[in-house]
Scaffold this motif. Sequence first.
Motif, PDB file in Angstrom:
ATOM      1  N   MET A 199      17.399   4.720   5.525  1.00 37.92           N
ATOM      2  CA  MET A 199      15.993   4.706   5.881  1.00 37.92           C
ATOM      3  C   MET A 199      15.327   3.508   5.226  1.00 37.92           C
ATOM      4  O   MET A 199      15.625   3.165   4.090  1.00 37.92           O
ATOM      5  N   GLY A 200      14.438   2.860   5.925  1.00 39.52           N
ATOM      6  CA  GLY A 200      13.778   1.665   5.429  1.00 39.52           C
ATOM      7  C   GLY A 200      12.690   1.977   4.419  1.00 39.52           C
ATOM      8  O   GLY A 200      12.409   3.130   4.101  1.00 39.52           O
ATOM      9  N   LEU A 201      12.090   0.937   3.924  1.00 39.69           N
ATOM     10  CA  LEU A 201      11.019   1.071   2.954  1.00 39.69           C
ATOM     11  C   LEU A 201       9.737   1.528   3.633  1.00 39.69           C
ATOM     12  O   LEU A 201       9.471   1.178   4.782  1.00 39.69           O
ATOM     13  N   SER A 202       8.924   2.267   2.889  1.00 41.44           N
ATOM     14  CA  SER A 202       7.614   2.618   3.408  1.00 41.44           C
ATOM     15  C   SER A 202       6.701   1.402   3.287  1.00 41.44           C
ATOM     16  O   SER A 202       7.044   0.399   2.650  1.00 41.44           O
ATOM     17  N   LYS A 203       5.549   1.495   3.874  1.00 42.71           N
ATOM     18  CA  LYS A 203       4.599   0.381   3.878  1.00 42.71           C
ATOM     19  C   LYS A 203       4.173   0.014   2.452  1.00 42.71           C
ATOM     20  O   LYS A 203       4.118  -1.160   2.092  1.00 42.71           O
ATOM     21  N   THR A 204       3.887   1.018   1.632  1.00 38.69           N
ATOM     22  CA  THR A 204       3.438   0.745   0.258  1.00 38.69           C
ATOM     23  C   THR A 204       4.572   0.213  -0.602  1.00 38.69           C
ATOM     24  O   THR A 204       4.352  -0.671  -1.438  1.00 38.69           O
ATOM     25  N   GLU A 205       5.791   0.718  -0.418  1.00 40.06           N
ATOM     26  CA  GLU A 205       6.932   0.209  -1.185  1.00 40.06           C
ATOM     27  C   GLU A 205       7.214  -1.245  -0.838  1.00 40.06           C
ATOM     28  O   GLU A 205       7.535  -2.052  -1.711  1.00 40.06           O
ATOM     29  N   ARG A 206       7.115  -1.579   0.439  1.00 43.53           N
ATOM     30  CA  ARG A 206       7.335  -2.960   0.876  1.00 43.53           C
ATOM     31  C   ARG A 206       6.288  -3.889   0.262  1.00 43.53           C
ATOM     32  O   ARG A 206       6.606  -4.973  -0.223  1.00 43.53           O
ATOM     33  N   LYS A 207       5.025  -3.447   0.264  1.00 43.44           N
ATOM     34  CA  LYS A 207       3.955  -4.265  -0.300  1.00 43.44           C
ATOM     35  C   LYS A 207       4.154  -4.458  -1.807  1.00 43.44           C
ATOM     36  O   LYS A 207       3.943  -5.549  -2.325  1.00 43.44           O
ATOM     37  N   LEU A 208       4.561  -3.404  -2.511  1.00 41.34           N
ATOM     38  CA  LEU A 208       4.817  -3.524  -3.949  1.00 41.34           C
ATOM     39  C   LEU A 208       5.968  -4.484  -4.233  1.00 41.34           C
ATOM     40  O   LEU A 208       5.926  -5.248  -5.202  1.00 41.34           O
ATOM     41  N   ARG A 209       7.000  -4.444  -3.408  1.00 43.44           N
ATOM     42  CA  ARG A 209       8.140  -5.353  -3.601  1.00 43.44           C
ATOM     43  C   ARG A 209       7.704  -6.803  -3.413  1.00 43.44           C
ATOM     44  O   ARG A 209       8.068  -7.682  -4.192  1.00 43.44           O
ATOM     45  N   ILE A 210       6.898  -7.051  -2.384  1.00 43.76           N
ATOM     46  CA  ILE A 210       6.392  -8.404  -2.139  1.00 43.76           C
ATOM     47  C   ILE A 210       5.481  -8.833  -3.280  1.00 43.76           C
ATOM     48  O   ILE A 210       5.546  -9.973  -3.757  1.00 43.76           O
ATOM     49  N   ARG A 211       4.620  -7.928  -3.774  1.00 45.70           N
ATOM     50  CA  ARG A 211       3.699  -8.240  -4.867  1.00 45.70           C
ATOM     51  C   ARG A 211       4.465  -8.652  -6.123  1.00 45.70           C
ATOM     52  O   ARG A 211       4.111  -9.620  -6.793  1.00 45.70           O
ATOM     53  N   ARG A 212       5.527  -7.923  -6.440  1.00 46.38           N
ATOM     54  CA  ARG A 212       6.341  -8.266  -7.619  1.00 46.38           C
ATOM     55  C   ARG A 212       7.005  -9.625  -7.462  1.00 46.38           C
ATOM     56  O   ARG A 212       7.093 -10.405  -8.407  1.00 46.38           O
ATOM     57  N   ARG A 213       7.481  -9.921  -6.255  1.00 48.39           N
ATOM     58  CA  ARG A 213       8.137 -11.197  -6.001  1.00 48.39           C
ATOM     59  C   ARG A 213       7.146 -12.359  -6.139  1.00 48.39           C
ATOM     60  O   ARG A 213       7.474 -13.408  -6.693  1.00 48.39           O
ATOM     61  N   ILE A 214       5.920 -12.166  -5.676  1.00 50.57           N
ATOM     62  CA  ILE A 214       4.894 -13.204  -5.786  1.00 50.57           C
ATOM     63  C   ILE A 214       4.515 -13.426  -7.252  1.00 50.57           C
ATOM     64  O   ILE A 214       4.348 -14.552  -7.706  1.00 50.57           O
TER      65      ILE A 214
END
Length: 117
Positions: A1-16
Motif C-alpha cells: 500500500m502506498g503512502l498517505s497524503k500526509t505521510e508523503r508531505k512529511l517525507r518531502i518536508r524532511r528531504r527539503i
Amino acid sequence: MGLSKTERKLRIRRRIRKVSFGTEARPRLSVFRSNKEIYAQLIDDDKGVTLAAASSRDKDVDAKGSKSEVATNVGKAIAEKALKLGFEAVAFDRGGNLYHGRIKSLAEGAREAGLKF
C-alpha cells in the motif's frame, strides 16, 4: 500500500529541510499553507529564531481577491520586511508543498518585491 497524503508531505518536508538551512546572513523563508490561509516566516536556524513573519491574516496584507492573489500579497509583504531587516537573499522552504499554485504565487510576489532565492 502506498503512502498517505500526509505521510508523503512529511517525507518531502524532511528531504527539503536537509538542504534548506537558514543562517544569520541568509535566513530560510518557510511557507505554510492551509486550506484558507497562507503564512510565511524568515527563520535563522542557527539561533532558532523567527526574524519576521507575514500571513494572509495580517491587517497590513490585502486579503481581497483569489487565494493566489492573496499569496502574492503575502510574498510582497514578507519581502518588504526582509529588505527592511537587510536581507536580500533567502533559502526558500516550500514546506512539502508542490511549487505550484499559491506557493508559486507567494514566491513570485517575493521576487517582484526584490528578494532573491
